[in-house]
Each structure stands twice: as C-alpha cells, then as structure tokens.
Motif scaffolding. Structure first.
Motif, PDB file in Angstrom:
ATOM      1  N   PHE A  65      43.812  44.503  30.994  1.00 50.59           N
ATOM      2  CA  PHE A  65      43.255  45.585  31.801  1.00 50.59           C
ATOM      3  C   PHE A  65      41.815  45.292  32.222  1.00 50.59           C
ATOM      4  CE2 PHE A  65      40.826  49.592  31.913  1.00 50.59           C
ATOM      5  CZ  PHE A  65      41.448  50.202  32.997  1.00 50.59           C
ATOM      6  N   LYS A  66      40.958  44.864  31.284  1.00 53.43           N
ATOM      7  CA  LYS A  66      39.559  44.629  31.604  1.00 53.43           C
ATOM      8  C   LYS A  66      39.386  43.450  32.546  1.00 53.43           C
ATOM      9  CE  LYS A  66      37.537  46.835  27.548  1.00 53.43           C
ATOM     10  NZ  LYS A  66      36.655  46.687  26.350  1.00 53.43           N
ATOM     11  N   GLY A  67      40.276  42.474  32.437  1.00 54.82           N
ATOM     12  CA  GLY A  67      40.239  41.356  33.375  1.00 54.82           C
ATOM     13  C   GLY A  67      40.562  41.817  34.786  1.00 54.82           C
ATOM     14  N   THR A  68      41.538  42.711  34.896  1.00 53.95           N
ATOM     15  CA  THR A  68      41.908  43.254  36.203  1.00 53.95           C
ATOM     16  C   THR A  68      40.771  44.097  36.781  1.00 53.95           C
ATOM     17  OG1 THR A  68      44.252  43.322  35.567  1.00 53.95           O
ATOM     18  CG2 THR A  68      43.584  44.693  37.427  1.00 53.95           C
ATOM     19  N   LYS A  69      40.118  44.885  35.925  1.00 56.84           N
ATOM     20  CA  LYS A  69      38.982  45.685  36.380  1.00 56.84           C
ATOM     21  C   LYS A  69      37.847  44.788  36.868  1.00 56.84           C
ATOM     22  CE  LYS A  69      38.482  49.603  35.984  1.00 56.84           C
ATOM     23  NZ  LYS A  69      38.698  50.723  36.932  1.00 56.84           N
ATOM     24  N   LEU A  70      37.652  43.665  36.216  1.00 56.18           N
ATOM     25  CA  LEU A  70      36.613  42.732  36.638  1.00 56.18           C
ATOM     26  C   LEU A  70      36.926  42.169  38.018  1.00 56.18           C
ATOM     27  CD1 LEU A  70      34.118  40.978  36.252  1.00 56.18           C
ATOM     28  CD2 LEU A  70      35.516  39.415  34.867  1.00 56.18           C
ATOM     29  N   LEU A  71      38.172  41.840  38.260  1.00 57.60           N
ATOM     30  CA  LEU A  71      38.565  41.332  39.574  1.00 57.60           C
ATOM     31  C   LEU A  71      38.355  42.396  40.654  1.00 57.60           C
ATOM     32  CD1 LEU A  71      41.828  39.412  38.617  1.00 57.60           C
ATOM     33  CD2 LEU A  71      39.623  38.425  39.247  1.00 57.60           C
ATOM     34  N   GLN A  72      38.617  43.629  40.313  1.00 59.72           N
ATOM     35  CA  GLN A  72      38.388  44.722  41.260  1.00 59.72           C
ATOM     36  C   GLN A  72      36.896  44.894  41.537  1.00 59.72           C
ATOM     37  OE1 GLN A  72      40.312  48.034  39.306  1.00 59.72           O
ATOM     38  NE2 GLN A  72      42.375  47.422  39.949  1.00 59.72           N
ATOM     39  N   ALA A  73      36.067  44.719  40.512  1.00 64.77           N
ATOM     40  CA  ALA A  73      34.617  44.804  40.691  1.00 64.77           C
ATOM     41  C   ALA A  73      34.119  43.693  41.603  1.00 64.77           C
ATOM     42  CB  ALA A  73      33.917  44.728  39.336  1.00 64.77           C
ATOM     43  N   GLU A  74      34.691  42.510  41.471  1.00 71.70           N
ATOM     44  CA  GLU A  74      34.301  41.388  42.334  1.00 71.70           C
ATOM     45  C   GLU A  74      34.675  41.664  43.789  1.00 71.70           C
ATOM     46  OE1 GLU A  74      34.720  37.876  44.703  1.00 71.70           O
ATOM     47  OE2 GLU A  74      36.492  38.838  43.803  1.00 71.70           O
ATOM     48  N   GLN A  75      35.834  42.254  44.014  1.00 70.94           N
ATOM     49  CA  GLN A  75      36.257  42.611  45.365  1.00 70.94           C
ATOM     50  C   GLN A  75      35.352  43.689  45.958  1.00 70.94           C
ATOM     51  OE1 GLN A  75      40.366  43.752  44.843  1.00 70.94           O
ATOM     52  NE2 GLN A  75      41.101  41.633  44.637  1.00 70.94           N
ATOM     53  N   ALA A  76      34.978  44.670  45.138  1.00 66.65           N
ATOM     54  CA  ALA A  76      34.095  45.741  45.609  1.00 66.65           C
ATOM     55  C   ALA A  76      32.718  45.182  45.944  1.00 66.65           C
ATOM     56  CB  ALA A  76      33.987  46.832  44.542  1.00 66.65           C
ATOM     57  N   GLN A  77      32.230  44.265  45.135  1.00 61.55           N
ATOM     58  CA  GLN A  77      30.929  43.659  45.405  1.00 61.55           C
ATOM     59  C   GLN A  77      30.978  42.853  46.704  1.00 61.55           C
ATOM     60  OE1 GLN A  77      29.381  40.052  43.296  1.00 61.55           O
ATOM     61  NE2 GLN A  77      27.848  41.475  42.475  1.00 61.55           N
ATOM     62  N   SER A  78      32.046  42.123  46.896  1.00 60.74           N
ATOM     63  CA  SER A  78      32.186  41.332  48.113  1.00 60.74           C
ATOM     64  C   SER A  78      32.178  42.224  49.357  1.00 60.74           C
ATOM     65  CB  SER A  78      33.485  40.519  48.062  1.00 60.74           C
ATOM     66  OG  SER A  78      33.689  39.797  49.253  1.00 60.74           O
ATOM     67  N   LEU A  79      32.888  43.344  49.286  1.00 65.35           N
ATOM     68  CA  LEU A  79      32.924  44.277  50.405  1.00 65.35           C
ATOM     69  C   LEU A  79      31.547  44.883  50.651  1.00 65.35           C
ATOM     70  CD1 LEU A  79      34.544  45.830  52.528  1.00 65.35           C
ATOM     71  CD2 LEU A  79      35.097  47.522  50.753  1.00 65.35           C
ATOM     72  N   SER A  80      30.849  45.234  49.569  1.00 60.23           N
ATOM     73  CA  SER A  80      29.511  45.805  49.698  1.00 60.23           C
ATOM     74  C   SER A  80      28.555  44.822  50.350  1.00 60.23           C
ATOM     75  CB  SER A  80      28.996  46.207  48.309  1.00 60.23           C
ATOM     76  OG  SER A  80      27.646  46.602  48.358  1.00 60.23           O
ATOM     77  N   TRP A  81      28.607  43.567  49.963  1.00 58.99           N
ATOM     78  CA  TRP A  81      27.718  42.563  50.536  1.00 58.99           C
ATOM     79  C   TRP A  81      28.012  42.350  52.017  1.00 58.99           C
ATOM     80  CZ3 TRP A  81      26.884  37.962  46.594  1.00 58.99           C
ATOM     81  CH2 TRP A  81      26.279  38.473  45.436  1.00 58.99           C
ATOM     82  N   LYS A  82      29.262  42.376  52.373  1.00 58.49           N
ATOM     83  CA  LYS A  82      29.611  42.191  53.786  1.00 58.49           C
ATOM     84  C   LYS A  82      29.099  43.364  54.620  1.00 58.49           C
ATOM     85  CE  LYS A  82      33.610  39.244  52.905  1.00 58.49           C
ATOM     86  NZ  LYS A  82      35.090  39.136  52.856  1.00 58.49           N
ATOM     87  N   ALA A 113      31.488  41.415  31.543  1.00 60.46           N
ATOM     88  CA  ALA A 113      31.932  41.517  32.941  1.00 60.46           C
ATOM     89  C   ALA A 113      30.770  41.248  33.889  1.00 60.46           C
ATOM     90  CB  ALA A 113      32.531  42.894  33.212  1.00 60.46           C
ATOM     91  N   GLU A 114      29.603  41.831  33.612  1.00 62.90           N
ATOM     92  CA  GLU A 114      28.423  41.601  34.446  1.00 62.90           C
ATOM     93  C   GLU A 114      28.006  40.137  34.437  1.00 62.90           C
ATOM     94  OE1 GLU A 114      25.312  45.082  34.409  1.00 62.90           O
ATOM     95  OE2 GLU A 114      26.181  44.929  32.407  1.00 62.90           O
ATOM     96  N   LEU A 115      28.038  39.532  33.254  1.00 64.24           N
ATOM     97  CA  LEU A 115      27.608  38.142  33.134  1.00 64.24           C
ATOM     98  C   LEU A 115      28.547  37.196  33.880  1.00 64.24           C
ATOM     99  CD1 LEU A 115      26.534  38.105  29.377  1.00 64.24           C
ATOM    100  CD2 LEU A 115      25.035  38.080  31.388  1.00 64.24           C
ATOM    101  N   LEU A 116      29.839  37.444  33.769  1.00 61.36           N
ATOM    102  CA  LEU A 116      30.794  36.573  34.449  1.00 61.36           C
ATOM    103  C   LEU A 116      30.780  36.808  35.954  1.00 61.36           C
ATOM    104  CD1 LEU A 116      32.800  34.356  33.921  1.00 61.36           C
ATOM    105  CD2 LEU A 116      34.588  36.070  33.573  1.00 61.36           C
ATOM    106  N   LEU A 117      30.562  38.052  36.368  1.00 64.09           N
ATOM    107  CA  LEU A 117      30.543  38.382  37.787  1.00 64.09           C
ATOM    108  C   LEU A 117      29.349  37.772  38.502  1.00 64.09           C
ATOM    109  CD1 LEU A 117      31.609  40.024  40.236  1.00 64.09           C
ATOM    110  CD2 LEU A 117      30.240  41.953  39.393  1.00 64.09           C
ATOM    111  N   ASN A 118      28.158  37.924  37.944  1.00 66.47           N
ATOM    112  CA  ASN A 118      26.940  37.517  38.658  1.00 66.47           C
ATOM    113  C   ASN A 118      26.290  36.233  38.156  1.00 66.47           C
ATOM    114  OD1 ASN A 118      26.745  39.678  40.565  1.00 66.47           O
ATOM    115  ND2 ASN A 118      26.104  41.031  38.905  1.00 66.47           N
ATOM    116  N   TYR A 119      26.552  35.888  36.890  1.00 66.70           N
ATOM    117  CA  TYR A 119      25.861  34.735  36.309  1.00 66.70           C
ATOM    118  C   TYR A 119      26.787  33.545  36.062  1.00 66.70           C
ATOM    119  CZ  TYR A 119      22.332  38.318  35.405  1.00 66.70           C
ATOM    120  OH  TYR A 119      21.410  39.334  35.550  1.00 66.70           O
ATOM    121  N   GLY A 120      28.069  33.820  35.897  1.00 66.01           N
ATOM    122  CA  GLY A 120      29.023  32.733  35.714  1.00 66.01           C
ATOM    123  C   GLY A 120      29.105  32.188  34.302  1.00 66.01           C
ATOM    124  N   PHE A 121      28.886  33.027  33.297  1.00 66.29           N
ATOM    125  CA  PHE A 121      29.068  32.564  31.922  1.00 66.29           C
ATOM    126  C   PHE A 121      29.455  33.736  31.027  1.00 66.29           C
ATOM    127  CE2 PHE A 121      24.647  33.982  31.806  1.00 66.29           C
ATOM    128  CZ  PHE A 121      24.513  34.539  30.545  1.00 66.29           C
TER     129      PHE A 121
END
Length: 405
Positions: free
Chosen positions: A202-219, A366-374
């Motif tokens: 579940f948390k992995g799926t939520k992280l993927l959704q957060a990445e998609q939301a961030q991508s949309l926000s940046w665009k 989740a924050e670290l993997l999303l923005n920092y990559g570790f």
C-alpha cells in the motif's frame, strides 16, 4: 509621560527608516553613541564564539576541472577555488568533498582524534546564497529561476563555483542538454519496470501516486517560466531545489531570536547597575536602555511576516542526510553568514574514511526516495550505467517495502 513620548518617538523614527532585514541591528548601532557601555556588553553577548579564519579547502579527488559529464567529482576543483576566494567564507581543512556510497558525492571528515571544535566548522557568507521566502506557494519555482539564471551566466556569475558543482563541471546554455541529475535515483528517474516493485504494498503505491502528483504540479508550475527554459531544464532546477534547499531558516528569523533573547536582560542589568552607582541618573542613558529593552517588540513588528526562507547553501548542502545527526545551521547577523556546527553524531565511519552528515529535518522514507533518491541505511553498488542504476533502484524499492509494510 515625557520619557514615554521620547521613547515612542525614537521607536517610530527608527521603524520608518530601517529596511526589513536590518532594522533591529541598525537601531543597535545607533545606540552605540548613546550607551556605549551597555552596547559593548550586548556585542560581547552576541559574539560568544570567535571567528574562524578562512581555510583552504582541499579536494580528495585528483579529477581535472574539465571532467566527463557524469563524473561525480566533476566541478569540485572549481567550486573549492571559488569558495575559498569568497570574502567571509571559511571551512575546516579536514572537511573535504569525497565520493561516497553508490556513486554519490558527500563530505568526508579527515582529522586525528582531536576533540570536535565547539565553534562553527563552516561559514557561508550571505552574499553567495540563493534564497526566496518559504511561505510563497511558488518558492520552488522562484528559487529555480534564480539558480538557472546564475548557471547561464557561466564564469560571470557570482555563483559560478556553486553552479559548476551542481552541473558536475558542465557548462550550460539555453539550448544545451540538461545537466546530469543531482539526485539520479529519485523516483522520477525510474523506469516503469523499476517502479513496479513498489506496487507490491500500500505505501509503495501511495508513493507512486505522490510522484505522479508532483510531476503534474511541476508541469503546471512550468507555465510561468516556459519562456526562460525548457521543461527538462526546469525539472533539473526543481530537483536541485527540492533535494538541496534548507527551508524555514533565514537572517530575519534568527536575528530576532538573538535580539529577543538578550536585549531585555542586558538593558535591565545595565540600568540596575547604573542606578545603583548613580543616585541622580542621566535620563538620556535611561531612555537608551529602555529602547534597547524594547528591541524585541520593535523586531516583532519588523519581522512579523518573515516565516523563514528556502535557501541554497553552497558546501553545507554537499553533506548527506542523517536524521540523527546533531548538526546546527544558524544565521549569524554580525558576520552575515550561515554557520554549520557539528556534534559527534554527525560523523559516521564509512569504510576507510569518516563521512560528515547533517540533518535535512524530519523526513519520511517516502520523501527521501521521492526527492533525494535514497533510503536510510541502504548501501548501493557503485556505477552510473544503466545496469548499475537498475541494481541500485531494485535495492531501494525492496528496502522501502521492508521498512514500510
């Protein structure tokens, strides 16, 4: 009543003339001519730690200035030459850039068994930082704009050494390719196959959704700067900002802390001592001490909208993150510099060397993997090719799932 009127008039006059970030301390400077003894004591209170002399930084790498576009130590030589030459900058010679786990870069701490210094180990003058108000909803866009403008200036930029470090020594232009990623294993760089591992819980799926939301926000945010850079360039800048900026700190915020902590105490102590020694005190000195004691009130009006800044701090942001590290990043209004203090929890043995860590604040996996990559405490294989990245990201995905069931 006349004393109160005099004080109100003085405060109002000072408030109208001082700019937002310097009002409290310009008022302090004015008081030097009226109450020298009290003001000297105030200066002594603020200057409790002595200044570090400017030290020459030494790189661990022998890499030349012109490096391969993905050399993790690219740009280090130019950065250190630039940083050392900046007025007000300083760093212990034992702190050096080094290659770290998983083809990443960090700061090594090379020293004997001497006790840790109690004074700041690193100072970054305010003149070479980039910042923007953190309360602004578009703080990241504005900071990205500032960064890209400096990068485009090349050697003419006041930040050219810092830009060289971020771009791994590669020059940029409006039509150039995007510089190498500063967070190559951030989730946005993963392939769909690599991301699929995270879909197992579940948390992995939520992280993927957060990445998609961030991508949309940046665009959506890109529309305001689309005439200044391409989207890949904008995405590179946003990645730098979200992986390196320290948020919620700034000169105004910390200046008020200094003033609020000591001014009333100092003014009261000085006034009491003066009255004890002088049965017929000089009203002018008492007025000056009253103004000094009122500085926190004045500062609260001056700085009421200052909720901190998002700041890119050269060299400090080269240190990797450790949530348990006892690092301290503070702004010193007297030297107009950001200072890094460290404790024993900042130093961790990493193979043959000791790495210096700082805390980026409370961050979830989740924050670290999303923005920092570790992910904390996960060792990665070296390498920057496609196969190495695949191994690294597989390890990160599995670790994330194990740590977040």
């Amino acid at each position: 009543p006349s004393l109160c009127q005099h004080l109100n008039h003085t405060a109002a006059t000072c408030y109208s003339k001082l700019d937002k970030m310097k009002r409290s301390f310009q008022l302090f400077a004015a008081l030097m001519t009226v109450a020298p003894a009290a003001c000297r004591a105030w200066t002594s209170l603020l200057s409790s730690s002595h200044q570090l002399s400017v030290k020459t930084l030494t790189a661990l790498s022998s890499s030349p200035t012109t490096t391969d576009s993905h050399d993790v130590m690219g740009g280090v030589d130019e950065f250190e030459t630039w940083f050392t030459a900046e007025t007000g900058s300083s760093c212990l010679p034992s702190i050096q850039h080094a290659k770290c786990d998983g083809s990443l870069r960090g700061l090594a701490y090379i020293t004997s068994d001497e006790p840790l210094p109690t004074t700041p180990v690193l100072k970054v003058p305010e003149s070479i930082v980039l910042s923007t108000p953190y309360f602004d909803p578009d703080w990241d866009v504005k900071l990205s704009q500032k960064l890209w403008k400096e990068c485009l200036k090349g050697g003419k930029s006041r930040m050219h050494g810092y830009c060289s470090l971020l771009t791994l020594g590669n020059a940029v232009s409006p039509t150039s390719n995007v510089p190498p990623s500063t967070a190559p294993n951030a989730l946005r760089h993963w392939t769909e196959t690599q991301k699929a591992v995270l879909e197992r819980n579940f948390k992995g799926t939520k992280l993927l959704q957060a990445e998609q939301a961030q991508s949309l926000s940046w665009k959506n945010k890109y529309s305001s700067v689309q005439n200044e850079m391409t989207y890949p360039q904008f995405e590179w800048c946003m990645e730098v900002v979200h992986s390196r900026a320290f948020c919620g700190i700034g000169s105004g915020e910390n200046s008020f802390k200094f003033v609020a902590a000591g001014a009333p105490v100092l003014a009261g102590a000085a006034g009491f001592a003066y009255i004890q020694d002088n049965p017929f005190p000089d009203d002018r000195l008492l007025v000056a001490l009253a103004v000094l004691g009122a500085l926190p009130l004045l500062a609260s009006f001056v700085l009421e909208d200052d909720r901190g800044s998002a700041i890119l701090l050269p060299l400090v942001d080269s240190a990797n993150h450790l949530s348990t590290s006892d690092s301290r990043i503070e702004y010193n209004p007297l030297s107009k510099a950001f200072e890094l203090g460290i404790g024993p929890k900042c130093l961790v043995k990493d193979g043959q060397r000791t790495q210096l860590y700082v805390s980026y604040g409370e961050k979830t996996d989740a924050e670290l993997l999303l923005n920092y990559g570790f992910v904390p405490n996960v060792s990665l294989d070296d390498g920057t090719d496609e196969a190495a990245r695949d191994r690294q990201r597989t390890s990160l995905a599995k670790a994330f799932i194990e740590r977040n069931p």
